[in-house]
Design a protein around this motif. Structure first.
Motif, PDB file in Angstrom:
ATOM      1  N   ASP A 258       0.837  -1.206   0.000  1.00  0.00           N
ATOM      2  CA  ASP A 258       0.000   0.000   0.000  1.00  0.00           C
ATOM      3  C   ASP A 258       0.870   1.253   0.000  1.00  0.00           C
ATOM      4  N   TYR A 259       1.965   1.210   0.762  1.00  0.00           N
ATOM      5  CA  TYR A 259       2.848   2.374   0.834  1.00  0.00           C
ATOM      6  C   TYR A 259       3.459   2.683  -0.531  1.00  0.00           C
ATOM      7  N   LEU A 260       3.998   1.659  -1.184  1.00  0.00           N
ATOM      8  CA  LEU A 260       4.634   1.858  -2.489  1.00  0.00           C
ATOM      9  C   LEU A 260       3.645   2.382  -3.515  1.00  0.00           C
ATOM     10  N   ASN A 261       2.388   1.935  -3.416  1.00  0.00           N
ATOM     11  CA  ASN A 261       1.360   2.413  -4.331  1.00  0.00           C
ATOM     12  C   ASN A 261       0.958   3.855  -4.028  1.00  0.00           C
ATOM     13  N   LYS A 262       0.727   4.148  -2.754  1.00  0.00           N
ATOM     14  CA  LYS A 262       0.259   5.474  -2.355  1.00  0.00           C
ATOM     15  C   LYS A 262       1.256   6.563  -2.745  1.00  0.00           C
ATOM     16  N   PHE A 263       2.541   6.280  -2.519  1.00  0.00           N
ATOM     17  CA  PHE A 263       3.557   7.307  -2.778  1.00  0.00           C
ATOM     18  C   PHE A 263       4.291   7.098  -4.108  1.00  0.00           C
ATOM     19  N   GLU A 264       3.762   6.168  -4.919  1.00  0.00           N
ATOM     20  CA  GLU A 264       4.199   5.974  -6.308  1.00  0.00           C
ATOM     21  C   GLU A 264       5.692   5.673  -6.431  1.00  0.00           C
ATOM     22  N   LEU A 265       6.204   4.827  -5.548  1.00  0.00           N
ATOM     23  CA  LEU A 265       7.607   4.428  -5.649  1.00  0.00           C
ATOM     24  C   LEU A 265       7.801   3.297  -6.652  1.00  0.00           C
ATOM     25  N   ARG A 266       6.805   2.422  -6.793  1.00  0.00           N
ATOM     26  CA  ARG A 266       6.852   1.426  -7.875  1.00  0.00           C
ATOM     27  C   ARG A 266       6.357   2.091  -9.142  1.00  0.00           C
ATOM     28  N   ASN A 267       6.984   1.762 -10.272  1.00  0.00           N
ATOM     29  CA  ASN A 267       6.731   2.518 -11.497  1.00  0.00           C
ATOM     30  C   ASN A 267       5.857   1.799 -12.517  1.00  0.00           C
ATOM     31  N   GLY A 268       5.265   0.671 -12.158  1.00  0.00           N
ATOM     32  CA  GLY A 268       4.317   0.032 -13.051  1.00  0.00           C
ATOM     33  C   GLY A 268       4.896  -0.991 -14.005  1.00  0.00           C
ATOM     34  N   VAL A 269       6.221  -1.169 -14.041  1.00  0.00           N
ATOM     35  CA  VAL A 269       6.825  -2.210 -14.864  1.00  0.00           C
ATOM     36  C   VAL A 269       7.250  -3.366 -13.966  1.00  0.00           C
ATOM     37  N   ASP A 270       7.675  -4.485 -14.592  1.00  0.00           N
ATOM     38  CA  ASP A 270       7.907  -5.698 -13.815  1.00  0.00           C
ATOM     39  C   ASP A 270       9.378  -5.912 -13.449  1.00  0.00           C
ATOM     40  N   PHE A 271      10.178  -4.870 -13.508  1.00  0.00           N
ATOM     41  CA  PHE A 271      11.588  -5.020 -13.151  1.00  0.00           C
ATOM     42  C   PHE A 271      12.051  -3.807 -12.351  1.00  0.00           C
ATOM     43  N   VAL A 272      13.153  -3.985 -11.663  1.00  0.00           N
ATOM     44  CA  VAL A 272      13.741  -2.896 -10.889  1.00  0.00           C
ATOM     45  C   VAL A 272      15.251  -2.905 -11.122  1.00  0.00           C
ATOM     46  N   THR A 273      15.857  -1.729 -11.167  1.00  0.00           N
ATOM     47  CA  THR A 273      17.300  -1.620 -11.384  1.00  0.00           C
ATOM     48  C   THR A 273      18.023  -1.336 -10.077  1.00  0.00           C
ATOM     49  N   GLN A 274      19.321  -1.589 -10.086  1.00  0.00           N
ATOM     50  CA  GLN A 274      20.246  -1.188  -9.018  1.00  0.00           C
ATOM     51  C   GLN A 274      19.911  -1.778  -7.648  1.00  0.00           C
ATOM     52  N   HIS A 275      19.232  -2.920  -7.654  1.00  0.00           N
ATOM     53  CA  HIS A 275      19.055  -3.652  -6.396  1.00  0.00           C
ATOM     54  C   HIS A 275      20.306  -4.518  -6.225  1.00  0.00           C
ATOM     55  N   ILE A 276      21.411  -3.847  -5.919  1.00  0.00           N
ATOM     56  CA  ILE A 276      22.720  -4.495  -5.844  1.00  0.00           C
ATOM     57  C   ILE A 276      23.324  -4.267  -4.464  1.00  0.00           C
ATOM     58  N   ALA A 277      23.993  -5.288  -3.968  1.00  0.00           N
ATOM     59  CA  ALA A 277      24.559  -5.238  -2.617  1.00  0.00           C
ATOM     60  C   ALA A 277      26.081  -5.234  -2.679  1.00  0.00           C
ATOM     61  N   ARG A 278      26.696  -4.513  -1.777  1.00  0.00           N
ATOM     62  CA  ARG A 278      28.154  -4.491  -1.719  1.00  0.00           C
ATOM     63  C   ARG A 278      28.668  -5.760  -1.040  1.00  0.00           C
ATOM     64  N   PRO A 279      29.875  -6.192  -1.372  1.00  0.00           N
ATOM     65  CA  PRO A 279      30.462  -7.368  -0.716  1.00  0.00           C
ATOM     66  C   PRO A 279      30.943  -7.028   0.696  1.00  0.00           C
ATOM     67  N   HIS A 280      31.020  -8.026   1.551  1.00  0.00           N
ATOM     68  CA  HIS A 280      31.526  -7.846   2.917  1.00  0.00           C
ATOM     69  C   HIS A 280      32.465  -8.994   3.264  1.00  0.00           C
ATOM     70  N   ASN A 281      33.447  -8.711   4.104  1.00  0.00           N
ATOM     71  CA  ASN A 281      34.330  -9.787   4.558  1.00  0.00           C
ATOM     72  C   ASN A 281      33.658 -10.567   5.690  1.00  0.00           C
ATOM     73  N   GLU A 282      34.244 -11.699   6.049  1.00  0.00           N
ATOM     74  CA  GLU A 282      33.630 -12.597   7.035  1.00  0.00           C
ATOM     75  C   GLU A 282      33.484 -11.938   8.402  1.00  0.00           C
ATOM     76  N   ARG A 283      34.468 -11.130   8.797  1.00  0.00           N
ATOM     77  CA  ARG A 283      34.393 -10.449  10.094  1.00  0.00           C
ATOM     78  C   ARG A 283      33.188  -9.516  10.144  1.00  0.00           C
ATOM     79  N   ASP A 284      33.023  -8.704   9.102  1.00  0.00           N
ATOM     80  CA  ASP A 284      31.892  -7.772   9.078  1.00  0.00           C
ATOM     81  C   ASP A 284      30.565  -8.512   9.102  1.00  0.00           C
TER      82      ASP A 284
END
Length: 406
Positions: A258-284
């Motif tokens: 409901d939130y994403l719809n109300k504030f129009e953060l989803r753009n109506g297509v079936d994909f999203v870009t830049q959902h990428i995560a940085r690498p981390h070492n084992e300690r972190d």
């Protein structure tokens, strides 16, 4: 109503004003990656107006090169409107000349922007041996004022960190207000929290608004939105990620909220870009797991002295002890800042099944950027642009109220 955006960054403030119906004449920004982001976004708005967004989506899906995208769908006027230059000194004359060419006889109704905040921020002052007193960025408001004197807009909006009020015992802020009044503007300010505008983030900022003397204008009153939303409303539809996972394009895994719809953060297509995560070492990753469990089970923050000895790397247990911080899924995120470009320790994803820091897209959503907003320059550049930005949702509401007042 026409506006120019100074110290534009990636264009969060501008995005809000465009969506509220204002017309951008020029953006001035010294960071090249942010300028590329601005140009990409301006082409998006152009294609949307022409009902040709399929060309934009082809670009996001790497079906069109950037060179072709810019050359075919941009235009000379649009490209010239993003000025990749630092404000001040001899540069100003050139900037004025280019803006004059762009505006023609339209005139400039509004100037918006916020100079870099490092010189005013509490963190910046704490880390500098002179408390940032000698930092030239303290006086960028005078450069901002040169644009007011040159274009005589009806209204200006000056956004900055709340540390501006207390910098040098309040001297800078006092001088700034006096300077703006001296060049012909009445003004007022409030401290606004982005959480009151629908942004799922606790982010307090000064919103200083000035208006030309003798104009029929009053500082707007901003309404607060429903605060029943939670950060988890931002995250649940996105693909689960492993540390270092770099899929440029991903599909949504669940239906929109409901939130994403109300504030129009989803753009109506079936994909999203830049959902990428940085690498981390084992300690972190081990530290992140401790931090996540501590927060989800007890709502307690991990302090550096609480770490097992084998995970500690220094003996200083008094400075920056809250370096590791989990984003609260059941409330609002803490303030997003540009340091996220350097490491993700302060923005740990709140799930024991995904031990990592936030992805670029998750950080963008917390700042209320819509999913079709693309940040140029790679992961670190994107994080920096996101952390420095004004949340577009907040900017839009400010713009709408200014429009009413005008």
């Amino acid at each position: 109503m026409n506006f120019i955006d100074l110290f534009s960054g990636a264009g969060g403030l501008s995005e809000g004003f465009i969506k509220a119906g204002f017309n951008p004449i020029a953006h001035v920004e010294m960071d090249t990656h942010a300028c590329n982001t601005l140009e990409t976004r301006l082409i998006y708005h152009k294609l949307k107006a022409e009902n040709k967004l399929d060309h934009y989506y082809n670009y996001l899906n790497n079906k069109t090169s950037r060179e072709k995208f810019i050359s075919v769908f941009g235009d000379m006027l649009l490209s010239k409107s993003v000025l990749n230059v630092s404000i001040g000194g001899k540069n100003n004359d050139d900037i004025f000349r280019k803006i004059d060419e762009l505006s023609g006889d339209k005139g400039i109704d509004l100037v918006i922007g916020g100079p870099p905040c490092q010189a005013y921020s509490l963190v910046g002052r704490a880390r500098d041996k002179d408390g940032m007193k000698n930092d030239p960025r303290n006086y960028l408001y005078k450069e901002y004022a040169k644009f007011l004197k040159n274009y005589d807009p009806t209204v200006f909006v000056f956004e900055n960190v709340i540390g501006l009020i207390t910098a040098d015992e309040g001297k800078y802020f006092k001088n700034m207000k006096a300077y703006f009044k001296r060049i012909g503007y009445e003004l007022d300010y409030t401290i606004q929290n982005s959480a009151d505008f629908g942004v799922l983030q606790k982010r307090k900022r000064i919103i200083l608004i000035g208006w030309r003397k003798n104009s029929n204008f009053n500082y707007p009153k901003f309404s607060k939105v429903n605060k029943s939303w939670k950060v988890q409303d931002l995250l649940t539809d996105l693909k689960k990620l492993k540390p270092g996972e770099q899929n440029h394009i991903t599909k949504y895994e669940k239906a929109s909220t409901d939130y994403l719809n109300k504030f129009e953060l989803r753009n109506g297509v079936d994909f999203v870009t830049q959902h990428i995560a940085r690498p981390h070492n084992e300690r972190d990753l081990e530290i992140y797991k401790i931090a996540v469990n501590k927060w989800l089970k007890k709502e307690e923050r991990l302090k550096y002295p609480d770490l097992p000895e084998r995970l500690k790397t220094h003996k200083n247990e008094k400075s920056f002890v809250d370096r590791y911080k989990v984003v609260d899924p059941n409330g609002y995120s803490h303030t997003m800042v540009a340091h996220i470009a350097k490491d993700g320790h302060h923005y740990i994803y709140p799930d024991t099944k995904q031990i990592r820091s936030l992805s670029v897209r998750e950080a963008a959503r917390i700042q209320s950027f819509p999913d079709d907003f693309y940040f140029e320059g790679g992961r670190s550049a994107a994080f920096r642009q996101i952390g420095n930005a004004v949340p577009p949702l907040m900017a839009k509401e400010i713009a709408l109220e200014i429009s009413k007042a005008l």
